[in-house]
Design a protein around this motif. Structure first.
Motif, PDB file in Angstrom:
ATOM      1  N   THR A   1       0.850  -1.189   0.000  1.00 53.56           N
ATOM      2  CA  THR A   1       0.000   0.000   0.000  1.00 53.56           C
ATOM      3  C   THR A   1       0.890   1.246   0.000  1.00 53.56           C
ATOM      4  OG1 THR A   1      -1.617  -1.261   1.271  1.00 53.56           O
ATOM      5  CG2 THR A   1      -1.906   1.112   1.238  1.00 53.56           C
ATOM      6  N   TYR A   2       0.446   2.284  -0.683  1.00 56.39           N
ATOM      7  CA  TYR A   2       1.221   3.532  -0.774  1.00 56.39           C
ATOM      8  C   TYR A   2       0.763   4.519   0.291  1.00 56.39           C
ATOM      9  CZ  TYR A   2       2.449   1.819  -5.429  1.00 56.39           C
ATOM     10  OH  TYR A   2       2.893   1.063  -6.478  1.00 56.39           O
ATOM     11  N   PHE A   3       1.727   5.252   0.868  1.00 55.25           N
ATOM     12  CA  PHE A   3       1.443   6.265   1.877  1.00 55.25           C
ATOM     13  C   PHE A   3       2.255   7.521   1.556  1.00 55.25           C
ATOM     14  CE2 PHE A   3       2.573   8.572   5.720  1.00 55.25           C
ATOM     15  CZ  PHE A   3       1.343   8.720   6.342  1.00 55.25           C
ATOM     16  N   THR A   4       1.613   8.679   1.715  1.00 58.44           N
ATOM     17  CA  THR A   4       2.319   9.952   1.599  1.00 58.44           C
ATOM     18  C   THR A   4       1.511  11.014   2.339  1.00 58.44           C
ATOM     19  OG1 THR A   4       3.510  11.411   0.068  1.00 58.44           O
ATOM     20  CG2 THR A   4       1.274  10.723  -0.581  1.00 58.44           C
TER      21      THR A   4
ATOM     22  N   ASP B   1       2.246  16.296   9.668  1.00 55.83           N
ATOM     23  CA  ASP B   1       2.178  16.975   8.370  1.00 55.83           C
ATOM     24  C   ASP B   1       1.520  18.347   8.449  1.00 55.83           C
ATOM     25  OD1 ASP B   1       2.524  16.663   5.346  1.00 55.83           O
ATOM     26  OD2 ASP B   1       0.456  17.334   5.556  1.00 55.83           O
ATOM     27  N   THR B   2       0.698  18.566   9.421  1.00 53.03           N
ATOM     28  CA  THR B   2      -0.119  19.771   9.641  1.00 53.03           C
ATOM     29  C   THR B   2      -1.298  19.894   8.680  1.00 53.03           C
ATOM     30  OG1 THR B   2       1.103  21.375   8.265  1.00 53.03           O
ATOM     31  CG2 THR B   2       1.889  21.054  10.551  1.00 53.03           C
ATOM     32  N   ASN B   3      -1.566  18.869   7.897  1.00 55.49           N
ATOM     33  CA  ASN B   3      -2.673  19.000   6.967  1.00 55.49           C
ATOM     34  C   ASN B   3      -3.297  17.664   6.570  1.00 55.49           C
ATOM     35  OD1 ASN B   3      -4.505  20.013   5.169  1.00 55.49           O
ATOM     36  ND2 ASN B   3      -3.033  20.801   3.733  1.00 55.49           N
ATOM     37  N   THR B   4      -2.752  16.975   5.575  1.00 52.34           N
ATOM     38  CA  THR B   4      -3.417  15.848   4.936  1.00 52.34           C
ATOM     39  C   THR B   4      -2.453  14.684   4.746  1.00 52.34           C
ATOM     40  OG1 THR B   4      -4.697  17.467   3.666  1.00 52.34           O
ATOM     41  CG2 THR B   4      -4.759  15.201   2.884  1.00 52.34           C
ATOM     42  N   PHE B   5      -3.001  13.455   4.842  1.00 53.48           N
ATOM     43  CA  PHE B   5      -2.220  12.308   4.405  1.00 53.48           C
ATOM     44  C   PHE B   5      -3.066  11.469   3.470  1.00 53.48           C
ATOM     45  CE2 PHE B   5      -4.027  10.638   8.396  1.00 53.48           C
ATOM     46  CZ  PHE B   5      -4.468   9.378   8.030  1.00 53.48           C
ATOM     47  N   TYR B   6      -2.377  10.669   2.648  1.00 53.49           N
ATOM     48  CA  TYR B   6      -3.003   9.881   1.595  1.00 53.49           C
ATOM     49  C   TYR B   6      -2.575   8.427   1.713  1.00 53.49           C
ATOM     50  CZ  TYR B   6      -3.135  14.545  -0.498  1.00 53.49           C
ATOM     51  OH  TYR B   6      -3.337  15.876  -0.725  1.00 53.49           O
ATOM     52  N   ILE B   7      -3.498   7.524   1.418  1.00 52.41           N
ATOM     53  CA  ILE B   7      -3.204   6.100   1.318  1.00 52.41           C
ATOM     54  C   ILE B   7      -3.838   5.613   0.019  1.00 52.41           C
ATOM     55  CG2 ILE B   7      -3.587   3.817   2.332  1.00 52.41           C
ATOM     56  CD1 ILE B   7      -3.704   5.195   5.085  1.00 52.41           C
ATOM     57  N   PHE B   8      -3.069   4.860  -0.752  1.00 52.86           N
ATOM     58  CA  PHE B   8      -3.550   4.338  -2.030  1.00 52.86           C
ATOM     59  C   PHE B   8      -3.360   2.828  -2.062  1.00 52.86           C
ATOM     60  CE2 PHE B   8      -1.931   8.611  -2.785  1.00 52.86           C
ATOM     61  CZ  PHE B   8      -3.018   9.224  -3.393  1.00 52.86           C
ATOM     62  N   HIS B   9      -4.390   2.128  -2.555  1.00 55.80           N
ATOM     63  CA  HIS B   9      -4.302   0.685  -2.760  1.00 55.80           C
ATOM     64  C   HIS B   9      -3.140   0.402  -3.707  1.00 55.80           C
ATOM     65  CE1 HIS B   9      -5.561  -3.262  -4.426  1.00 55.80           C
ATOM     66  NE2 HIS B   9      -5.955  -3.458  -3.184  1.00 55.80           N
TER      67      HIS B   9
ATOM     68  N   GLY C   1      -8.409   4.602  -2.981  1.00 59.13           N
ATOM     69  CA  GLY C   1      -7.526   5.484  -2.227  1.00 59.13           C
ATOM     70  C   GLY C   1      -8.324   6.320  -1.250  1.00 59.13           C
ATOM     71  N   LEU C   2      -7.576   7.064  -0.439  1.00 54.38           N
ATOM     72  CA  LEU C   2      -8.236   7.927   0.534  1.00 54.38           C
ATOM     73  C   LEU C   2      -7.323   9.061   0.917  1.00 54.38           C
ATOM     74  CD1 LEU C   2      -7.000   7.559   3.692  1.00 54.38           C
ATOM     75  CD2 LEU C   2      -8.022   5.321   3.377  1.00 54.38           C
ATOM     76  N   TRP C   3      -7.947  10.079   1.500  1.00 50.96           N
ATOM     77  CA  TRP C   3      -7.169  11.090   2.197  1.00 50.96           C
ATOM     78  C   TRP C   3      -7.879  11.411   3.485  1.00 50.96           C
ATOM     79  CZ3 TRP C   3      -8.572  14.954  -2.033  1.00 50.96           C
ATOM     80  CH2 TRP C   3      -9.551  15.854  -1.631  1.00 50.96           C
ATOM     81  N   VAL C   4      -7.099  11.774   4.484  1.00 51.79           N
ATOM     82  CA  VAL C   4      -7.624  12.299   5.733  1.00 51.79           C
ATOM     83  C   VAL C   4      -7.107  13.722   5.822  1.00 51.79           C
ATOM     84  CG1 VAL C   4      -7.632  12.120   8.249  1.00 51.79           C
ATOM     85  CG2 VAL C   4      -7.709  10.043   6.852  1.00 51.79           C
ATOM     86  N   ASP C   5      -8.026  14.645   6.018  1.00 49.88           N
ATOM     87  CA  ASP C   5      -7.700  16.065   6.032  1.00 49.88           C
ATOM     88  C   ASP C   5      -8.162  16.685   7.350  1.00 49.88           C
ATOM     89  OD1 ASP C   5      -6.780  18.471   4.856  1.00 49.88           O
ATOM     90  OD2 ASP C   5      -8.801  18.990   4.231  1.00 49.88           O
ATOM     91  N   TYR C   6      -7.482  17.712   7.771  1.00 52.65           N
ATOM     92  CA  TYR C   6      -7.798  18.409   9.020  1.00 52.65           C
ATOM     93  C   TYR C   6      -7.924  19.881   8.694  1.00 52.65           C
ATOM     94  CZ  TYR C   6      -7.186  19.658  14.001  1.00 52.65           C
ATOM     95  OH  TYR C   6      -7.350  20.126  15.279  1.00 52.65           O
ATOM     96  N   ASN C   7      -9.111  20.457   8.936  1.00 53.86           N
ATOM     97  CA  ASN C   7      -9.269  21.878   8.661  1.00 53.86           C
ATOM     98  C   ASN C   7     -10.389  22.476   9.508  1.00 53.86           C
ATOM     99  OD1 ASN C   7     -11.710  21.217   7.279  1.00 53.86           O
ATOM    100  ND2 ASN C   7     -10.518  20.777   5.465  1.00 53.86           N
ATOM    101  N   GLU C   8     -10.472  23.773   9.486  1.00 50.66           N
ATOM    102  CA  GLU C   8     -11.523  24.480  10.219  1.00 50.66           C
ATOM    103  C   GLU C   8     -12.695  24.731   9.280  1.00 50.66           C
ATOM    104  OE1 GLU C   8     -10.501  27.516  13.637  1.00 50.66           O
ATOM    105  OE2 GLU C   8      -9.248  27.898  11.884  1.00 50.66           O
TER     106      GLU C   8
END
Length: 183
Positions: free
Chosen positions: A95-98, A126-134, A140-147
């Motif tokens: 699986t890919y991660f970035t 990271d202060t923002n977003t990470f990604y995981i790809f099959h 795939g997906l991303w998890v994001d953090y924001n106001e």
């Protein structure tokens, strides 16, 4: 003579090398602390492999199903519970991660199940977003953090939120089912 396009490509390539050199060691050390084991450069894709994955991601079918949901950070446990439905899919060592900060510089290929219990720490790193790809990039997906504005019980306020965006038929179906059974 170098054309403007080839000049820009060369600058971009040099920037990737510089960012990779600057961030890689520190990032692997920090992520190793989150994962709970030492990560080595063996899990890091080469720059050429990284660029191939980026290109494949950008040229994937943009019409594939997507699903996203958001929870305020105060409901991180509910977010994690739904996100946990993907553990079997992201446990694969291919699986890919970035993250958003290193996206253009390098991807890691590894078991990404660590991301579910530690998503807050990864966001903090990271202060923002990470990604995981099959491994085959079909999901795939991303998890994001924001106001953003959040309304609950008739009250709207500006709060920090976690967003999970998933694409690809298999992952969308799993997350959609988990989300509907939870809410």
């Amino acid at each position: 003579m170098m054309t403007e396009k080839s000049r820009q490509e060369r600058i971009s390539h040099l920037r990737q090398h510089q960012e990779r050199k600057h961030f890689l060691g520190e990032f692997l050390l920090s992520l190793s602390q989150i994962v709970g084991k030492e990560l080595t450069e063996e899990s890091v894709l080469t720059l050429e492999e990284t660029n191939t994955v980026i290109n494949r991601i950008h040229y994937r079918d943009s019409q594939v199903p997507t699903f996203n949901f958001t929870f305020p950070s105060s409901q991180a446990d509910s977010f994690r519970e739904i996100f946990s439905c993907l553990i079997p899919e992201i446990t694969n060592p291919k699986t890919y991660f970035t993250t958003s900060r290193i996206y253009r510089s390098f991807f890691l290929q590894m078991n990404c199940s660590f991301a579910i219990p530690n998503f807050e720490k990864i966001i903090e790193l990271d202060t923002n977003t990470f990604y995981i790809f099959h491994k085959d990039l079909t999901n795939g997906l991303w998890v994001d953090y924001n106001e953003e504005n959040w309304s609950e019980n008739g009250k709207t306020e500006y709060v920090w939120t976690y967003e999970l965006r998933v694409w690809g038929k298999e992952w969308v179906n799993k997350v959609h089912t988990a989300y509907n059974s939870r809410t």
